[in-house]
Design a protein around this motif. Structure first.
Motif, PDB file in Angstrom:
ATOM      1  N   LEU A   1      -1.849 -34.439 -25.809  1.00  0.00           N
ATOM      2  CA  LEU A   1      -1.027 -33.456 -26.233  1.00  0.00           C
ATOM      3  C   LEU A   1       0.538 -33.627 -25.773  1.00  0.00           C
ATOM      4  CD1 LEU A   1      -3.205 -30.329 -25.401  1.00  0.00           C
ATOM      5  CD2 LEU A   1      -2.876 -31.305 -27.798  1.00  0.00           C
ATOM      6  N   THR A   2       1.603 -33.022 -26.319  1.00  0.00           N
ATOM      7  CA  THR A   2       2.714 -32.892 -25.808  1.00  0.00           C
ATOM      8  C   THR A   2       2.659 -32.328 -24.614  1.00  0.00           C
ATOM      9  OG1 THR A   2       3.391 -30.857 -26.828  1.00  0.00           O
ATOM     10  CG2 THR A   2       3.777 -32.806 -28.013  1.00  0.00           C
ATOM     11  N   LYS A   3       3.947 -32.521 -23.841  1.00  0.00           N
ATOM     12  CA  LYS A   3       3.672 -31.921 -22.413  1.00  0.00           C
ATOM     13  C   LYS A   3       3.804 -30.438 -22.480  1.00  0.00           C
ATOM     14  CE  LYS A   3       6.667 -31.635 -18.120  1.00  0.00           C
ATOM     15  NZ  LYS A   3       7.602 -32.114 -17.449  1.00  0.00           N
ATOM     16  N   TYR A   4       4.593 -29.639 -23.420  1.00  0.00           N
ATOM     17  CA  TYR A   4       4.569 -28.385 -23.602  1.00  0.00           C
ATOM     18  C   TYR A   4       3.324 -27.790 -24.030  1.00  0.00           C
ATOM     19  CZ  TYR A   4       5.609 -23.693 -25.081  1.00  0.00           C
ATOM     20  OH  TYR A   4       5.920 -22.124 -25.248  1.00  0.00           O
ATOM     21  N   ARG A   5       2.530 -28.447 -24.817  1.00  0.00           N
ATOM     22  CA  ARG A   5       1.022 -27.791 -25.200  1.00  0.00           C
ATOM     23  C   ARG A   5       0.182 -28.187 -24.274  1.00  0.00           C
ATOM     24  NH1 ARG A   5       0.437 -27.823 -31.651  1.00  0.00           N
ATOM     25  NH2 ARG A   5       2.621 -27.616 -32.182  1.00  0.00           N
ATOM     26  N   SER A   6       0.349 -29.096 -23.526  1.00  0.00           N
ATOM     27  CA  SER A   6      -0.538 -29.461 -22.421  1.00  0.00           C
ATOM     28  C   SER A   6      -0.343 -28.412 -21.232  1.00  0.00           C
ATOM     29  CB  SER A   6      -0.271 -30.944 -21.806  1.00  0.00           C
ATOM     30  OG  SER A   6      -1.118 -31.278 -20.564  1.00  0.00           O
ATOM     31  N   GLU A   7       0.840 -27.814 -21.013  1.00  0.00           N
ATOM     32  CA  GLU A   7       1.159 -26.938 -20.154  1.00  0.00           C
ATOM     33  C   GLU A   7       0.384 -25.597 -20.507  1.00  0.00           C
ATOM     34  OE1 GLU A   7       5.342 -26.691 -19.688  1.00  0.00           O
ATOM     35  OE2 GLU A   7       5.291 -28.664 -18.384  1.00  0.00           O
ATOM     36  N   LEU A   8       0.489 -25.161 -21.975  1.00  0.00           N
ATOM     37  CA  LEU A   8      -0.064 -24.112 -22.460  1.00  0.00           C
ATOM     38  C   LEU A   8      -1.617 -24.196 -22.464  1.00  0.00           C
ATOM     39  CD1 LEU A   8       1.750 -23.804 -26.072  1.00  0.00           C
ATOM     40  CD2 LEU A   8       2.103 -22.318 -23.788  1.00  0.00           C
ATOM     41  N   LEU A   9      -2.198 -25.160 -22.642  1.00  0.00           N
ATOM     42  CA  LEU A   9      -3.650 -25.451 -22.593  1.00  0.00           C
ATOM     43  C   LEU A   9      -4.059 -25.257 -20.976  1.00  0.00           C
ATOM     44  CD1 LEU A   9      -6.362 -25.835 -23.834  1.00  0.00           C
ATOM     45  CD2 LEU A   9      -5.910 -28.427 -23.584  1.00  0.00           C
ATOM     46  N   PHE A  10      -3.274 -25.832 -20.234  1.00  0.00           N
ATOM     47  CA  PHE A  10      -3.684 -25.590 -18.723  1.00  0.00           C
ATOM     48  C   PHE A  10      -3.506 -24.025 -18.432  1.00  0.00           C
ATOM     49  CE2 PHE A  10      -2.255 -25.105 -14.172  1.00  0.00           C
ATOM     50  CZ  PHE A  10      -3.257 -25.802 -13.613  1.00  0.00           C
ATOM     51  N   GLU A  11      -2.294 -23.421 -18.823  1.00  0.00           N
ATOM     52  CA  GLU A  11      -2.397 -21.797 -18.482  1.00  0.00           C
ATOM     53  C   GLU A  11      -3.412 -21.188 -19.263  1.00  0.00           C
ATOM     54  OE1 GLU A  11       1.483 -20.223 -18.966  1.00  0.00           O
ATOM     55  OE2 GLU A  11       2.480 -21.957 -18.093  1.00  0.00           O
ATOM     56  N   ALA A  12      -4.016 -21.519 -20.408  1.00  0.00           N
ATOM     57  CA  ALA A  12      -4.931 -20.855 -20.992  1.00  0.00           C
ATOM     58  C   ALA A  12      -6.342 -21.140 -20.381  1.00  0.00           C
ATOM     59  CB  ALA A  12      -5.263 -21.378 -22.538  1.00  0.00           C
ATOM     60  N   LYS A  13      -6.522 -22.302 -20.169  1.00  0.00           N
ATOM     61  CA  LYS A  13      -7.705 -22.598 -19.156  1.00  0.00           C
ATOM     62  C   LYS A  13      -7.808 -21.999 -17.541  1.00  0.00           C
ATOM     63  CE  LYS A  13      -9.145 -26.822 -21.097  1.00  0.00           C
ATOM     64  NZ  LYS A  13      -9.504 -28.193 -20.956  1.00  0.00           N
ATOM     65  N   GLN A  14      -6.487 -21.565 -17.096  1.00  0.00           N
ATOM     66  CA  GLN A  14      -6.492 -20.886 -16.026  1.00  0.00           C
ATOM     67  C   GLN A  14      -7.238 -19.600 -16.346  1.00  0.00           C
ATOM     68  OE1 GLN A  14      -5.672 -22.035 -12.756  1.00  0.00           O
ATOM     69  NE2 GLN A  14      -5.790 -23.888 -13.924  1.00  0.00           N
ATOM     70  N   LEU A  15      -6.813 -18.993 -17.191  1.00  0.00           N
ATOM     71  CA  LEU A  15      -7.076 -17.511 -17.864  1.00  0.00           C
ATOM     72  C   LEU A  15      -8.599 -17.662 -17.823  1.00  0.00           C
ATOM     73  CD1 LEU A  15      -4.687 -16.260 -20.339  1.00  0.00           C
ATOM     74  CD2 LEU A  15      -4.752 -15.659 -17.846  1.00  0.00           C
ATOM     75  N   VAL A  16      -9.296 -18.571 -18.260  1.00  0.00           N
ATOM     76  CA  VAL A  16     -10.561 -18.940 -18.335  1.00  0.00           C
ATOM     77  C   VAL A  16     -11.355 -18.697 -17.038  1.00  0.00           C
ATOM     78  CG1 VAL A  16     -12.699 -20.396 -19.069  1.00  0.00           C
ATOM     79  CG2 VAL A  16     -10.730 -20.319 -20.593  1.00  0.00           C
ATOM     80  N   LYS A  17     -10.658 -19.499 -16.160  1.00  0.00           N
ATOM     81  CA  LYS A  17     -11.139 -19.568 -14.687  1.00  0.00           C
ATOM     82  C   LYS A  17     -11.142 -17.928 -13.865  1.00  0.00           C
ATOM     83  CE  LYS A  17     -10.240 -24.145 -13.230  1.00  0.00           C
ATOM     84  NZ  LYS A  17      -9.672 -25.121 -12.152  1.00  0.00           N
ATOM     85  N   ARG A  18     -10.099 -17.317 -14.361  1.00  0.00           N
ATOM     86  CA  ARG A  18      -9.753 -15.985 -13.743  1.00  0.00           C
ATOM     87  C   ARG A  18     -10.752 -15.001 -14.693  1.00  0.00           C
ATOM     88  NH1 ARG A  18      -3.863 -15.862 -14.294  1.00  0.00           N
ATOM     89  NH2 ARG A  18      -3.717 -18.193 -13.997  1.00  0.00           N
ATOM     90  N   LYS A  19     -11.311 -15.396 -15.694  1.00  0.00           N
ATOM     91  CA  LYS A  19     -12.263 -14.584 -16.400  1.00  0.00           C
ATOM     92  C   LYS A  19     -11.775 -13.737 -17.212  1.00  0.00           C
ATOM     93  CE  LYS A  19     -16.434 -15.535 -13.647  1.00  0.00           C
ATOM     94  NZ  LYS A  19     -16.577 -16.598 -14.081  1.00  0.00           N
ATOM     95  N   HIS A  20     -10.346 -13.972 -17.858  1.00  0.00           N
ATOM     96  CA  HIS A  20      -9.593 -13.082 -18.736  1.00  0.00           C
ATOM     97  C   HIS A  20      -9.952 -13.509 -20.111  1.00  0.00           C
ATOM     98  CE1 HIS A  20      -7.037 -11.240 -15.992  1.00  0.00           C
ATOM     99  NE2 HIS A  20      -6.682 -12.162 -15.265  1.00  0.00           N
TER     100      HIS A  20
END
Length: 145
Positions: free
Chosen positions: A66-85
């Motif tokens: 992924l591009t750097k920006y999309r990679s950052e978006l995916l990382f942030e989304a996966k953080q929401l998975v970890k935090r159970k949102h």
């Protein structure tokens, strides 16, 4: 690896592959970047990637480059998975997708901006038994020809 998961991908469908990044001091191998000759070839493996774990390739992940920006978006989304949102986050053809539950309904949403991610901060997911383990792994990335 492709054969183990039932993909009929052949070596002739790979244009080039090589390791990326600096060698690490740990025993963790570097990522492998693979360029396929066509989107169809790439999709043969991507469609079967969920079968890796059950076919002896535990700790190996196949992800899009992924591009750097999309990679950052995916990382942030996966953080929401970890935090159970949210239930899950992944990418398909460069698009970031998230699975959420609201009012007992499951839906999938595209993520284009950080604002899109922030709207799911108020969501919660019921406790489940899925847990991630700390496994040494490398990421097998793919890019199109």
């Amino acid at each position: 690896m492709a054969t183990a998961v039932g993909s009929d991908l052949s070596l002739q469908e790979i244009a080039v592959s090589h390791r990326v990044g600096k060698p690490r001091s740990s025993d963790k191998p570097r990522d492998i970047l693979v360029k396929f000759i066509s989107r169809r070839s790439r999709d043969k493996l991507l469609k079967k990637r969920s079968l890796l774990k059950s076919n002896g390739y535990e700790g190996i992940f196949v992800n899009e480059d992924l591009t750097k920006y999309r990679s950052e978006l995916l990382f942030e989304a996966k953080q929401l998975v970890k935090r159970k949102h949210i239930i899950g986050a992944w990418s398909t053809d460069g698009t970031i997708l998230v699975k959420v539950t609201k009012d007992k309904k499951v839906s999938v949403h595209r993520i284009h901006t950080k604002r899109d991610i922030n709207r799911f901060l108020s969501y919660t997911v019921a406790e489940n038994s899925n847990s991630s383990s700390n496994v040494d792994y490398f990421i097998f990335r793919s890019i199109l020809a």
